[in-house]
Design a protein around this motif. Sequence first.
Motif, PDB file in Angstrom:
ATOM      1  N   SER A 197       0.799  -1.222   0.000  1.00  0.00           N
ATOM      2  CA  SER A 197       0.000   0.000   0.000  1.00  0.00           C
ATOM      3  C   SER A 197       0.833   1.273   0.000  1.00  0.00           C
ATOM      4  CB  SER A 197      -0.953  -0.012   1.198  1.00  0.00           C
ATOM      5  OG  SER A 197      -0.289  -0.521   2.327  1.00  0.00           O
ATOM      6  N   ASN A 198       2.056   1.232   0.527  1.00  0.00           N
ATOM      7  CA  ASN A 198       2.885   2.444   0.600  1.00  0.00           C
ATOM      8  C   ASN A 198       4.345   2.024   0.718  1.00  0.00           C
ATOM      9  OD1 ASN A 198       3.532   1.928   3.457  1.00  0.00           O
ATOM     10  ND2 ASN A 198       1.376   2.415   3.801  1.00  0.00           N
ATOM     11  N   PRO A 199       5.276   2.987   0.658  1.00  0.00           N
ATOM     12  CA  PRO A 199       6.702   2.623   0.670  1.00  0.00           C
ATOM     13  C   PRO A 199       7.164   1.875   1.926  1.00  0.00           C
ATOM     14  CG  PRO A 199       6.414   4.847  -0.150  1.00  0.00           C
ATOM     15  CD  PRO A 199       5.079   4.421   0.365  1.00  0.00           C
ATOM     16  N   VAL A 200       6.480   2.057   3.040  1.00  0.00           N
ATOM     17  CA  VAL A 200       6.854   1.312   4.255  1.00  0.00           C
ATOM     18  C   VAL A 200       6.467  -0.148   4.096  1.00  0.00           C
ATOM     19  CG1 VAL A 200       6.625   1.163   6.765  1.00  0.00           C
ATOM     20  CG2 VAL A 200       6.348   3.376   5.623  1.00  0.00           C
ATOM     21  N   ARG A 201       5.169  -0.340   3.830  1.00  0.00           N
ATOM     22  CA  ARG A 201       4.682  -1.716   3.687  1.00  0.00           C
ATOM     23  C   ARG A 201       5.340  -2.429   2.511  1.00  0.00           C
ATOM     24  NH1 ARG A 201      -0.086  -3.488   6.397  1.00  0.00           N
ATOM     25  NH2 ARG A 201       0.254  -5.460   5.339  1.00  0.00           N
ATOM     26  N   ALA A 202       5.586  -1.689   1.427  1.00  0.00           N
ATOM     27  CA  ALA A 202       6.138  -2.313   0.218  1.00  0.00           C
ATOM     28  C   ALA A 202       7.541  -2.861   0.480  1.00  0.00           C
ATOM     29  CB  ALA A 202       6.163  -1.316  -0.940  1.00  0.00           C
ATOM     30  N   LEU A 203       8.347  -2.123   1.239  1.00  0.00           N
ATOM     31  CA  LEU A 203       9.704  -2.590   1.514  1.00  0.00           C
ATOM     32  C   LEU A 203       9.650  -3.833   2.401  1.00  0.00           C
ATOM     33  CD1 LEU A 203      12.672  -2.033   1.027  1.00  0.00           C
ATOM     34  CD2 LEU A 203      12.675  -0.474   2.972  1.00  0.00           C
ATOM     35  N   TYR A 204       8.824  -3.775   3.420  1.00  0.00           N
ATOM     36  CA  TYR A 204       8.628  -4.922   4.311  1.00  0.00           C
ATOM     37  C   TYR A 204       8.139  -6.134   3.520  1.00  0.00           C
ATOM     38  CZ  TYR A 204       5.626  -7.753   7.412  1.00  0.00           C
ATOM     39  OH  TYR A 204       4.975  -8.783   8.047  1.00  0.00           O
ATOM     40  N   GLN A 205       7.127  -5.928   2.693  1.00  0.00           N
ATOM     41  CA  GLN A 205       6.517  -7.029   1.955  1.00  0.00           C
ATOM     42  C   GLN A 205       7.488  -7.615   0.926  1.00  0.00           C
ATOM     43  OE1 GLN A 205       3.342  -7.644   3.096  1.00  0.00           O
ATOM     44  NE2 GLN A 205       3.231  -9.546   1.926  1.00  0.00           N
ATOM     45  N   THR A 206       8.310  -6.776   0.316  1.00  0.00           N
ATOM     46  CA  THR A 206       9.284  -7.261  -0.665  1.00  0.00           C
ATOM     47  C   THR A 206      10.297  -8.189  -0.004  1.00  0.00           C
ATOM     48  OG1 THR A 206       9.022  -5.307  -2.041  1.00  0.00           O
ATOM     49  CG2 THR A 206      11.070  -6.537  -2.319  1.00  0.00           C
ATOM     50  N   VAL A 207      10.815  -7.762   1.137  1.00  0.00           N
ATOM     51  CA  VAL A 207      11.757  -8.612   1.872  1.00  0.00           C
ATOM     52  C   VAL A 207      11.092  -9.947   2.185  1.00  0.00           C
ATOM     53  CG1 VAL A 207      12.988  -8.894   4.069  1.00  0.00           C
ATOM     54  CG2 VAL A 207      13.040  -6.691   2.868  1.00  0.00           C
ATOM     55  N   ARG A 208       9.869  -9.846   2.659  1.00  0.00           N
ATOM     56  CA  ARG A 208       9.129 -11.037   3.057  1.00  0.00           C
ATOM     57  C   ARG A 208       8.911 -12.002   1.893  1.00  0.00           C
ATOM     58  NH1 ARG A 208       3.278 -11.062   6.010  1.00  0.00           N
ATOM     59  NH2 ARG A 208       3.084 -13.135   5.127  1.00  0.00           N
ATOM     60  N   GLU A 209       8.462 -11.464   0.776  1.00  0.00           N
ATOM     61  CA  GLU A 209       8.157 -12.339  -0.368  1.00  0.00           C
ATOM     62  C   GLU A 209       9.426 -13.040  -0.872  1.00  0.00           C
ATOM     63  OE1 GLU A 209       5.269 -13.130  -1.060  1.00  0.00           O
ATOM     64  OE2 GLU A 209       3.937 -11.472  -0.521  1.00  0.00           O
ATOM     65  N   LEU A 210      10.525 -12.290  -0.964  1.00  0.00           N
ATOM     66  CA  LEU A 210      11.760 -12.905  -1.471  1.00  0.00           C
ATOM     67  C   LEU A 210      12.298 -13.917  -0.470  1.00  0.00           C
ATOM     68  CD1 LEU A 210      13.664  -9.910  -3.114  1.00  0.00           C
ATOM     69  CD2 LEU A 210      12.091 -11.526  -4.151  1.00  0.00           C
ATOM     70  N   TYR A 211      12.232 -13.560   0.795  1.00  0.00           N
ATOM     71  CA  TYR A 211      12.743 -14.440   1.845  1.00  0.00           C
ATOM     72  C   TYR A 211      11.908 -15.722   1.939  1.00  0.00           C
ATOM     73  CZ  TYR A 211      13.708 -15.830   6.713  1.00  0.00           C
ATOM     74  OH  TYR A 211      14.008 -16.528   7.851  1.00  0.00           O
ATOM     75  N   GLU A 212      10.602 -15.591   1.845  1.00  0.00           N
ATOM     76  CA  GLU A 212       9.745 -16.781   1.925  1.00  0.00           C
ATOM     77  C   GLU A 212       9.947 -17.686   0.714  1.00  0.00           C
ATOM     78  OE1 GLU A 212       5.796 -15.286   2.853  1.00  0.00           O
ATOM     79  OE2 GLU A 212       6.504 -14.559   4.804  1.00  0.00           O
TER      80      GLU A 212
END
Length: 470
Positions: free
Chosen positions: A25-40
Amino acid sequence: EGVEKYRAISPAEFFYKYREIAGFSNPVRALYQTVRELYENALDATDAHGILPDVKIAIRKVDEIQEYYRVTVEDNGIGLPPDVVPNAFGKVLFSSKYVLKQTRGMYGLGVKMAVLYGQMTTGRPVEVITSKQGFKRIYYFKLRIDVNRNEPVILEKGTWRKTRDWHGTIVSITLEGDWARAKPKIMEYLQRSVVVTPYANIIFITPENEIVYYPRAISILPRPPVEVKPHPFGVDLEMLKQMRDLNTSETVKDLLIKNFQSVGESTATEVLSRAGVDPSKPAGSLSEDELLRIVNAIKGFENLRPPSAKAISPLGREIIVAGLSRMFKPEFVEAVTRRPQVYHGHPFIVEAGVAYGGGTPLGEADKPVILRYANKIPLLYDEGSDVTTFVVKEDINWANYSIVFPAPLVVLVHVCSTKIPFKGVGKESIADVPEIRREIRLALMEVLRKLKIYLVRKAREEEVKRRVVL
Ligand code: ADP
Ligand code: MG
């Protein structure tokens, strides 16, 4: 008078428009979610395939003025064949995980959301370097997503011979982020994740060049999940039609035996006789009406074995205990894995752990610290609407276990299943399904009884000591 404008959009365009439903939804969540998706994805490519994970995550600021961050995740996993790389990273809803087997990913969406967010905010493509075990070459791709067509566009590709026996994948995505505000969430996510992956080596390099290292604490892996066939409990007309169209020359009896678990000769014969369908009929000639009769006959069948739990991969007591011990250095730690159960035809297993005292953080005035997991993924957001929170707040009588809040107590709940009833595609909370809620309650009660025995004994010993001193 207005004129309606009609058109269809591609899956890529849909998720680009409604990216907030996937957590972007925004640059905060997007950075968190990107790390998460790649890591998972990195963990799915390792532990589910019997490989002890070595994962390196790096976030670098790559622009002087703009808040552009390059997120790179490297794993020692199974890698990808070069011909599927473009779709895996550039076509929304393309996945190897649309099978009946427990994985962290399930929608075929995660990495593409990160790629889309990166290209819409910075214009930079995703970069992928990968090689499979036994392959002689390493492959390199730079690509972006054609949003209108939902197709990958390859901008660059290359290949070179391996000089050492490396296998795995390195993915880099550059996106606009807000590191300062995403940092606490990302740190918390990793901390919670490593509690249930003490068998992984995890290195995280922050934009400040801080190195966070979680060395492997235990060298055993959870039993990898095994793909299973669908259970007849979940059958519907559409499913049978797809099976028919893929096996037109098969007899209808063989069709049932080959495509479902728990269906053998006698079950298939009985089902078809109840449906009034000739067992030797070729599948391709079945009418929709006949298929519907078969669906109804299967559904009315009482004596089927419950769904197989082979597709589920629980952590097991030893791994949970090792993870909680490493993270909290508690004075007491215990964990239980319940037996497989079923909701709506899907098998699931609940595990629970507790850590008490020592370095365990103090919980709140009315509850302990809750660590929630689904298929080995930590769930951070939406705690208030998660089934585990309901159980902790409403279904457990804490006084029964000699617990007075605030207490130095962490409870861990892990739900694993071939289908987790997440409340949204962002995967942040589990819905209140009665069968799951009941198992969570029973798992917690089982592990809390062990804690209580410890606490009662400890109180008694202290009492004795006090008397001796007096
Ligand atoms: P999902 O994880 O839900 O399947 P993704 O969009 O995150 O969806 O990934 C798409 C597919 O790409 C995965 O199903 C997997 O087959 C492949 N993939 C992604 N990352 C990796 C990786 N690090 N190693 C191996 N395969 C990967
Ligand atoms: Mg994924």
